[in-house]
Motif scaffolding. Structure first.
Motif: not given
Length: 847
Positions: A328-333
């Motif tokens: 699960l990855h936010c495109t920008e943290i």
């Protein structure tokens, strides 16, 4: 005449089975692929705020990339539903006590028991306790599941629904609710929480005529000198003043069994037996081998100079596997979208349970503190008695809907301890068992059995998962642990700054009188629970001097720890073997990821060390003597090709009922407790335990066990003991949770997979547990194996039992089963560059 009737019955049965076979074949040919997920191209997903990308590798592992948390968890819900919705639906029916809606009247008793405990009832209260942020994550996940359901029903959702239509006319799928996700956490807590079985068995053994001293022989104290506990009290993190607020474990009379009414034990046994028959949500097994291994090695001992972390939870062998691999990855943290986490999730629950993010890695094993107590309650009409005063029973009404049958209405009654489980488990309702005056403090008459369990109080475990997923350091990790109520776990930690740590979380009660080892008198408030152990007084270590932390369900604390956690620990054969292997590896130089994976598959039988020399001294002849020669050359490893392992395990299987024949039907289990008890008795050949009906005296009992083992293996594996193989006996069939034990061969063929053989066994690091009372087949397994390299996130490895798909005949339904059995691993890649390089499918979800 009777014979003709019997023939007609048999012919009717065969016709039914044949029809089911044909239907199953048609389902397989015409409809099975309808439910396979769409994993490439572009799909509209109403409710998204922006575009989401889902990349899948050659093993069907999905990585989700989204611009915001709403879309991230909505896409996770959609992805879980694509691959595992039947599993999710089945789980929510179990946790809500609604299995009779799926499978008919035979499941009513299960539903009554679960409704009485009230898992979903508690989950509904928990939802209101969560922060708005966490409720938003759960809501978004539910929206994603429901978006998938909008286009899928019946066999188009999963093959199981097609079969269900044949068996009972079908099932209308309901929308997913956030509470469905929370209720699953109760199932996880149930499978991993408490000592109800041990508590009840001790009471049964006393009732059967054993003395308390004899019962203590069977439940000995943890061997601290032989098997290292997880933590040393001197290393515990305790903020503020030295020491804590506890009064220490009970001693002397406080540890003795309370006096209970005569005849109440059958009611206690009924509650425990009904509990053992419930569906196991972490795999279909009631094995005492449910547990786990985890260990972490600091950078001072590794080739890279940064930590390595390993984990393998031991759960029931289910199809599909308990776990679902995902990223699960936010495109920008950012603070608004803080997730970049990969690992093992549960279908039906948002977030990642075990895994790593860009800064830390963590693993779980079961701490298993005693958080369940059975209370014998004195009933007085519509009330119950406490300290001589009658208090009103709390009640609520429930209706159980039954496929192919009439609704069943029940009334759930509860005391301040918890629900009256004996209302559901014994005979026709309330266990009114004692007619005499009863013990001191009780008036006599009617009694019932209630359950007090920490999971039946609303908690914040769901909050902990998201806090853990976005933790970046030790403080964030401990904050997450402080929110983790049930089930209480051993949490190991490592970070990319080189730190390692351990934290025990969980709601662990502080008792008044007693220690939870026996059922307690509910009419005496001295036995009531007080507060829980403060979080800061639970065992925790950070960067220990050894640079190594090992947790494998052994005692979490040493003998000097101030609080009572439990006496029902695993006895530490696995944990000590891991400690010994790490000592050996570190003596040879720095370790790497392969060293960690090799430890996962270690099959050395530590419990056999004390037993084999005595077996070699026993006098046997014939087949047993020839088999005994295999033990002389045995290296104590339970490899699949080992003849010595096959004969030893068969001898062990026959030894236990000979040695403990007076315990029938409460037979000693072949888990670590049995190993430790037998190991101690071997040094006491004059013990009364060696005096049995079929054989008497230590050497005679050992010889009889070898004779029986040789006879059994000769029949199963042939006349030459040198040709016997442990792997021919020790096999696994991954069993479908809902249809895998239907008793209908073609149906089981549709959903079950295997058999595969494996090394290992009970009490062994490669913990492929088996039920010695039933045979050698594997019932509990390392459900996944994971090694995280904090120096290179993409150098990590993982595997789980079956495959990521829950759709029978899908390529990823069982593609991990064979490599799992052989000790293989897969690349655990997590960086976007590595994920894209490994991807074979790309699905774009659009608003």
């Amino acid at each position: 005449m009777r014979k003709r009737v019997l023939v007609r019955v048999l012919l009717g049965f065969l016709a039914t089975v044949t029809a089911l076979v044909l239907v199953a074949a048609l389902l397989g040919v015409w409809t099975v692929r309808r439910s396979f997920p769409e994993t490439s191209g572009e799909l509209a997903l109403p409710g998204l705020e922006s575009q989401v990308t889902v990349l899948r590798d050659g093993n069907g592992v999905a990585h989700v990339y989204a611009d915001n948390t709403r879309d991230l968890f909505m896409a996770q819900g959609f992805t879980h539903a694509q691959d595992r919705f039947w599993e999710m639906d089945f789980r929510r029916h179990v946790t809500a006590g609604r299995t009779a809606e799926l499978f008919g009247p035979d499941q009513v008793d299960t539903d009554v028991y679960l409704r009485t405990m009230g898992w979903r009832h508690v989950a509904e209260q928990e939802y209101e306790l969560l922060t708005p942020e966490t409720r938003g994550y759960l809501d978004s996940y539910a929206d994603g599941v429901n978006a998938w359901l909008d286009g899928h029903d019946g066999a188009a959702a999963s093959l199981e629904y097609g079969l269900l239509a044949v068996l009972n006319g079908g099932h209308d799928i309901e929308e997913w609710s956030p509470v469905d996700s929370l209720a699953w956490l109760k199932a996880m807590a149930w499978d991993l929480g408490g000592n109800m079985q041990e508590e009840t068995e001790r009471a049964q053994l006393l009732d059967a005529g054993l003395t308390e001293e004899q019962v203590e022989d069977l439940y000995p104290a943890y061997p601290f000198e032989e098997h290292e506990p997880i933590t040393d009290t001197g290393e515990h993190i305790v903020p503020g003043e030295e020491g804590g607020s506890g009064d220490g474990p009970p001693e002397g009379d406080e540890r003795r069994a309370p006096e209970l009414p005569e005849g109440v034990v059958p009611a206690l046994a009924g509650v425990a037996d009904a509990a053992a028959s419930l569906p196991r949500m972490l795999g279909p097994s009631t094995s005492p081998d449910l547990g786990s291994n985890s260990w972490v090695v600091g950078g001072e001992h590794t080739e890279s100079g940064l930590p390595l972390l390993a984990n393998d939870p031991h759960l029931g062998a289910s199809m599909p596997s308990t776990w679902y691999q995902i990223g699960l990855h936010c495109t920008e943290i950012t603070d608004a979208c803080p997730f970049d986490v990969s690992g093992f999730s549960f279908s039906g629950l948002p977030g990642v349970v075990i895994g790593q993010n860009e800064s830390i890695a963590w693993g779980f094993t079961n701490l298993n503190p005693d958080v369940m107590d059975l209370f014998v309650e004195e009933i007085d009409g519509d009330g119950y008695v406490v300290d001589g005063e009658t208090l009103p029973l709390e009640t609520r009404e429930e209706t159980i809907r039954v496929a192919g049958g009439d609704d069943v209405d029940i009334v759930v009654r509860s005391t301040h301890h918890g629900p009256l489980m004996s209302d559901t488990a014994v005979g026709e309702g309330l266990a009114a068992v004692a007619e005499d005056a009863g013990p001191e403090g009780a008036d006599g008459g009617e009694y019932a059995v209630s359950l007090q369990w920490t999971a039946l109080s609303p908690g914040t475990t769901a909050e902990a998962i998201f806090t853990l997923n976005r933790a970046r350091d030790w403080d964030g990790f401990r904050e997450a642990a402080s929110q983790f109520d049930v089930p209480a776990q051993n949490l190991v930690y490592a970070d990319n700054e080189g730190n390692i740590g351990y934290q025990a979380p969980g709601a662990v009660p502080v008792r008044g009188r007693g220690d939870g080892r026996y059922p307690a008198p509910g009419w005496d408030s001295d036995y009531d629970w007080g507060d829980r152990i403060p979080f800061d007084e639970l065992p925790s270590v950070y960067n220990p001097a050894s640079g190594v932390i090992v947790t494998a369900n052994q005692s979490g604390v040493d003998a000097d720890y101030e609080h009572m956690l439990t006496d029902d620990w695993d006895y530490g054969y696995r944990s000590q073997r891991i400690n010994d292997l790490l000592d050996e590896a570190l003596a040879d130089g720095p370790v790497d990821g392969q060293d960690m994976s090799d430890i996962h598959m270690d099959s050395f039988h530590g419990g056999a060390v004390d037993v084999v020399p005595h077996l070699l001294e026993a006098e046997v002849d014939g087949a047993a003597a020839r088999a005994q020669e295999q033990l002389r050359d045995w290296d104590l490893f339970t490899d699949t090709d080992s003849a010595g392992a096959a004969f030893y395990q068969a001898t062990w299987r026959h030894l236990l009922p000979l040695l403990f024949d007076e315990l029938e039907p409460y037979a000693m289990s072949g888990n670590s407790r049995g190993m430790y008890v037998v190991g101690g008795l071997l040094d006491d050949p004059d013990s009364d335990w060696w005096r049995g009906a079929e054989a008497s005296g230590r050497d005679e009992v050992l010889a009889a066990a070898m004779d029986a083992a040789a006879a059994e293996l000769t029949e199963l594996l042939g006349d030459d003991p040198a040709d016997w193989r442990w792997g021919d006996l020790h096999t696994l069939t991954a069993t479908h949770e809902s249809f895998g034990t239907s008793g209908i061969g073609p149906v089981e063929w549709l959903f079950n997979r295997g058999p595969v053989e494996s090394s290992g066994g009970s009490g062994i690091v490669n913990a492929t547990g088996w039920n010695d009372a039933e045979g050698y087949g594997i019932t509990a397994v390392p459900s996944m194996r994971m090694v995280v390299d904090l120096s290179d996130r993409d150098a990590s490895t993982w595997i789980h039992l079956t495959g990521n798909s829950g759709h029978a005949f899908h390529p990823h339904y069982d593609d991990q089963l064979e490599p799992w059995s052989e000790g293989g691993t897969l690349p655990f890649v997590v960086s976007e560059e590595a994920v894209r390089e490994a991807a074979v499918d790309e699905l774009v979800l659009t608003p």
